[in-house]
Design a protein around this motif. Structure first.
Motif, PDB file in Angstrom:
ATOM      1  N   ARG A  33       7.849  12.340 129.497  1.00  0.00           N
ATOM      2  CA  ARG A  33       7.776  11.304 128.460  1.00  0.00           C
ATOM      3  C   ARG A  33       8.912  10.292 128.580  1.00  0.00           C
ATOM      4  NH1 ARG A  33       5.512  13.699 122.821  1.00  0.00           N
ATOM      5  NH2 ARG A  33       5.238  11.465 122.574  1.00  0.00           N
ATOM      6  N   GLN A  34      10.057  10.707 129.121  1.00  0.00           N
ATOM      7  CA  GLN A  34      11.157   9.773 129.319  1.00  0.00           C
ATOM      8  C   GLN A  34      10.830   8.729 130.376  1.00  0.00           C
ATOM      9  OE1 GLN A  34      14.594  12.152 130.285  1.00  0.00           O
ATOM     10  NE2 GLN A  34      14.522  13.237 128.322  1.00  0.00           N
ATOM     11  N   ARG A  35       9.992   9.086 131.316  1.00  0.00           N
ATOM     12  CA  ARG A  35       9.737   8.207 132.464  1.00  0.00           C
ATOM     13  C   ARG A  35       8.388   7.513 132.431  1.00  0.00           C
ATOM     14  NH1 ARG A  35      13.122  12.228 133.601  1.00  0.00           N
ATOM     15  NH2 ARG A  35      14.850  11.802 135.035  1.00  0.00           N
ATOM     16  N   VAL A  36       7.497   8.000 131.595  1.00  0.00           N
ATOM     17  CA  VAL A  36       6.158   7.404 131.509  1.00  0.00           C
ATOM     18  C   VAL A  36       5.929   6.925 130.081  1.00  0.00           C
ATOM     19  CG1 VAL A  36       3.696   7.782 131.808  1.00  0.00           C
ATOM     20  CG2 VAL A  36       5.316   8.955 133.321  1.00  0.00           C
ATOM     21  N   PRO A  37       6.016   5.622 129.829  1.00  0.00           N
ATOM     22  CA  PRO A  37       5.757   5.106 128.478  1.00  0.00           C
ATOM     23  C   PRO A  37       4.301   5.374 128.088  1.00  0.00           C
ATOM     24  CG  PRO A  37       6.824   3.451 129.873  1.00  0.00           C
ATOM     25  CD  PRO A  37       6.379   4.559 130.773  1.00  0.00           C
ATOM     26  N   LEU A  38       4.128   6.053 126.968  1.00  0.00           N
ATOM     27  CA  LEU A  38       2.790   6.449 126.549  1.00  0.00           C
ATOM     28  C   LEU A  38       2.330   5.637 125.347  1.00  0.00           C
ATOM     29  CD1 LEU A  38       3.111  10.345 126.786  1.00  0.00           C
ATOM     30  CD2 LEU A  38       2.267   8.757 128.523  1.00  0.00           C
ATOM     31  N   GLN A  39       1.065   5.293 125.348  1.00  0.00           N
ATOM     32  CA  GLN A  39       0.424   4.655 124.209  1.00  0.00           C
ATOM     33  C   GLN A  39      -0.897   5.350 123.946  1.00  0.00           C
ATOM     34  OE1 GLN A  39       0.010   0.445 124.838  1.00  0.00           O
ATOM     35  NE2 GLN A  39       2.201   0.118 125.181  1.00  0.00           N
ATOM     36  N   GLU A  40      -1.236   5.454 122.679  1.00  0.00           N
ATOM     37  CA  GLU A  40      -2.471   6.139 122.315  1.00  0.00           C
ATOM     38  C   GLU A  40      -3.674   5.501 123.002  1.00  0.00           C
ATOM     39  OE1 GLU A  40      -4.674   7.827 118.264  1.00  0.00           O
ATOM     40  OE2 GLU A  40      -2.952   6.484 118.136  1.00  0.00           O
ATOM     41  N   LYS A  41      -4.560   6.350 123.474  1.00  0.00           N
ATOM     42  CA  LYS A  41      -5.811   5.944 124.120  1.00  0.00           C
ATOM     43  C   LYS A  41      -5.600   5.333 125.508  1.00  0.00           C
ATOM     44  CE  LYS A  41      -8.198   7.319 120.615  1.00  0.00           C
ATOM     45  NZ  LYS A  41      -8.936   8.596 120.683  1.00  0.00           N
ATOM     46  N   MET A  42      -4.403   5.496 126.074  1.00  0.00           N
ATOM     47  CA  MET A  42      -4.231   5.101 127.467  1.00  0.00           C
ATOM     48  C   MET A  42      -5.293   5.778 128.323  1.00  0.00           C
ATOM     49  SD  MET A  42      -0.084   5.230 128.082  1.00  0.00           S
ATOM     50  CE  MET A  42      -0.270   5.240 129.862  1.00  0.00           C
ATOM     51  N   ARG A  43      -5.744   5.076 129.335  1.00  0.00           N
ATOM     52  CA  ARG A  43      -6.760   5.632 130.223  1.00  0.00           C
ATOM     53  C   ARG A  43      -6.061   6.390 131.348  1.00  0.00           C
ATOM     54  NH1 ARG A  43     -11.773   2.226 132.914  1.00  0.00           N
ATOM     55  NH2 ARG A  43     -13.236   3.963 132.992  1.00  0.00           N
ATOM     56  N   VAL A  44      -6.290   7.699 131.419  1.00  0.00           N
ATOM     57  CA  VAL A  44      -5.558   8.569 132.326  1.00  0.00           C
ATOM     58  C   VAL A  44      -6.536   9.384 133.173  1.00  0.00           C
ATOM     59  CG1 VAL A  44      -3.832  10.407 132.503  1.00  0.00           C
ATOM     60  CG2 VAL A  44      -3.718   8.763 130.607  1.00  0.00           C
ATOM     61  N   LEU A  45      -6.217   9.510 134.457  1.00  0.00           N
ATOM     62  CA  LEU A  45      -6.950  10.381 135.367  1.00  0.00           C
ATOM     63  C   LEU A  45      -6.007  11.486 135.812  1.00  0.00           C
ATOM     64  CD1 LEU A  45      -8.618   7.693 137.695  1.00  0.00           C
ATOM     65  CD2 LEU A  45      -9.387   8.492 135.440  1.00  0.00           C
ATOM     66  N   ASP A  46      -6.421  12.740 135.627  1.00  0.00           N
ATOM     67  CA  ASP A  46      -5.650  13.893 136.078  1.00  0.00           C
ATOM     68  C   ASP A  46      -6.386  14.494 137.274  1.00  0.00           C
ATOM     69  OD1 ASP A  46      -3.859  16.007 136.269  1.00  0.00           O
ATOM     70  OD2 ASP A  46      -4.947  17.224 134.798  1.00  0.00           O
ATOM     71  N   ILE A  47      -5.825  14.303 138.467  1.00  0.00           N
ATOM     72  CA  ILE A  47      -6.525  14.649 139.702  1.00  0.00           C
ATOM     73  C   ILE A  47      -6.028  15.994 140.228  1.00  0.00           C
ATOM     74  CG2 ILE A  47      -6.995  13.943 142.068  1.00  0.00           C
ATOM     75  CD1 ILE A  47      -6.925  11.077 141.143  1.00  0.00           C
ATOM     76  N   GLY A  48      -6.982  16.871 140.500  1.00  0.00           N
ATOM     77  CA  GLY A  48      -6.641  18.240 140.866  1.00  0.00           C
ATOM     78  C   GLY A  48      -6.314  19.043 139.626  1.00  0.00           C
ATOM     79  N   CYS A  49      -7.158  18.928 138.608  1.00  0.00           N
ATOM     80  CA  CYS A  49      -6.835  19.455 137.276  1.00  0.00           C
ATOM     81  C   CYS A  49      -6.943  20.971 137.186  1.00  0.00           C
ATOM     82  CB  CYS A  49      -7.726  18.814 136.216  1.00  0.00           C
ATOM     83  SG  CYS A  49      -9.486  19.254 136.340  1.00  0.00           S
ATOM     84  N   GLY A  50      -7.659  21.617 138.119  1.00  0.00           N
ATOM     85  CA  GLY A  50      -7.795  23.069 138.045  1.00  0.00           C
ATOM     86  C   GLY A  50      -8.395  23.505 136.718  1.00  0.00           C
ATOM     87  N   ASN A  51      -7.715  24.421 136.045  1.00  0.00           N
ATOM     88  CA  ASN A  51      -8.197  24.922 134.753  1.00  0.00           C
ATOM     89  C   ASN A  51      -7.995  23.943 133.599  1.00  0.00           C
ATOM     90  OD1 ASN A  51      -8.995  27.377 135.833  1.00  0.00           O
ATOM     91  ND2 ASN A  51      -6.966  28.269 135.588  1.00  0.00           N
ATOM     92  N   GLY A  52      -7.371  22.819 133.873  1.00  0.00           N
ATOM     93  CA  GLY A  52      -7.249  21.786 132.848  1.00  0.00           C
ATOM     94  C   GLY A  52      -6.079  21.943 131.901  1.00  0.00           C
ATOM     95  N   ARG A  53      -5.104  22.763 132.244  1.00  0.00           N
ATOM     96  CA  ARG A  53      -3.995  22.979 131.311  1.00  0.00           C
ATOM     97  C   ARG A  53      -3.222  21.684 131.058  1.00  0.00           C
ATOM     98  NH1 ARG A  53      -0.476  28.394 130.855  1.00  0.00           N
ATOM     99  NH2 ARG A  53       0.585  27.885 128.926  1.00  0.00           N
TER     100      ARG A  53
END
Length: 208
Positions: A47-67
């Motif tokens: 969170r210190q390095r990635v500025p987050l805003q609600e509803k940002m469009r995010v892709l999690d690649i290689g998600c496995g079990n989705g944790r």
């Protein structure tokens, strides 16, 4: 007492025996593991390095079990988790959650074109948590770089690949120091940080 001793012996054999090189290896791993823990330190550094805003469009690649995908959803992000293994995607969908359920889809980023709905310049954040070491970064990172909006970022968390070390705790393929240094090629900004035996990386400004 004998039963307790057996349980202690079985678990190390299961964990140490996993080497993720084949489809069967990955499926066995995803069935046996709930996903690697997300520590408060890891989350704070993210969170210190990635500025987050609600509803940002995010892709999690290689998600496995989705944790990690579920953790991103808890932060209010609009996240889709991708994995090439349909069994992993099925299991990710099976986990209960009190938060908005992420979308999970099958996509082999190494061999398939992106889903048609992912248009260039429309994604805010792409994450690879313990997954990039199993891919070819020189193929994958330019692909996701074209998906990012101006100001978008890539977040990578990886084990450090310590060659010639018999390390049974390193279940997922890591990246060598040399490969980590090479990740910034073609990107305008790269930040690297270490905690424990893990390395975090952010990339931004592809093609700049």
């Amino acid at each position: 007492m004998a039963q307790q001793q057996t349980a202690r012996q079985v678990r190390p054999r299961i964990v140490q025996g996993v080497r993720l090189h084949t489809v069967e290896d990955w499926q066995n791993f995803n069935l046996a593991q709930p996903g690697r823990d997300i520590s408060p330190t890891e989350l704070d550094m993210f969170r210190q390095r990635v500025p987050l805003q609600e509803k940002m469009r995010v892709l999690d690649i290689g998600c496995g079990n989705g944790r990690w995908t579920r953790e991103l959803a808890k932060l209010g992000l609009g996240v889709t988790g991708f994995d090439w293994d349909s069994a992993a995607v099925e299991r990710a969908n099976s986990f209960p959650t009190l938060h908005p359920r992420p979308d999970y889809q099958v996509w082999d980023v190494m061999s398939q074109d992106p889903p048609a709905w992912i248009e260039p310049g429309t994604v805010d954040l792409v994450t690879f948590r313990y997954s990039l070491g199993a891919m070819k970064p020189a193929v994958v990172l330019p692909l996701v770089g074209t998906m990012l909006r101006a100001g978008g970022q890539v977040y990578i968390l990886t084990d450090l690949d310590r060659k010639n070390v018999d390390d049974h705790t390193q279940l997922t393929p890591g990246l060598t120091e040399a490969k980590i240094r090479s990740l910034g090629k073609g990107w305008g900004h790269m930040e690297v940080w270490n905690f424990g035996l893990r390395t975090g990386i952010t990339l931004a400004g592809y093609g700049l």
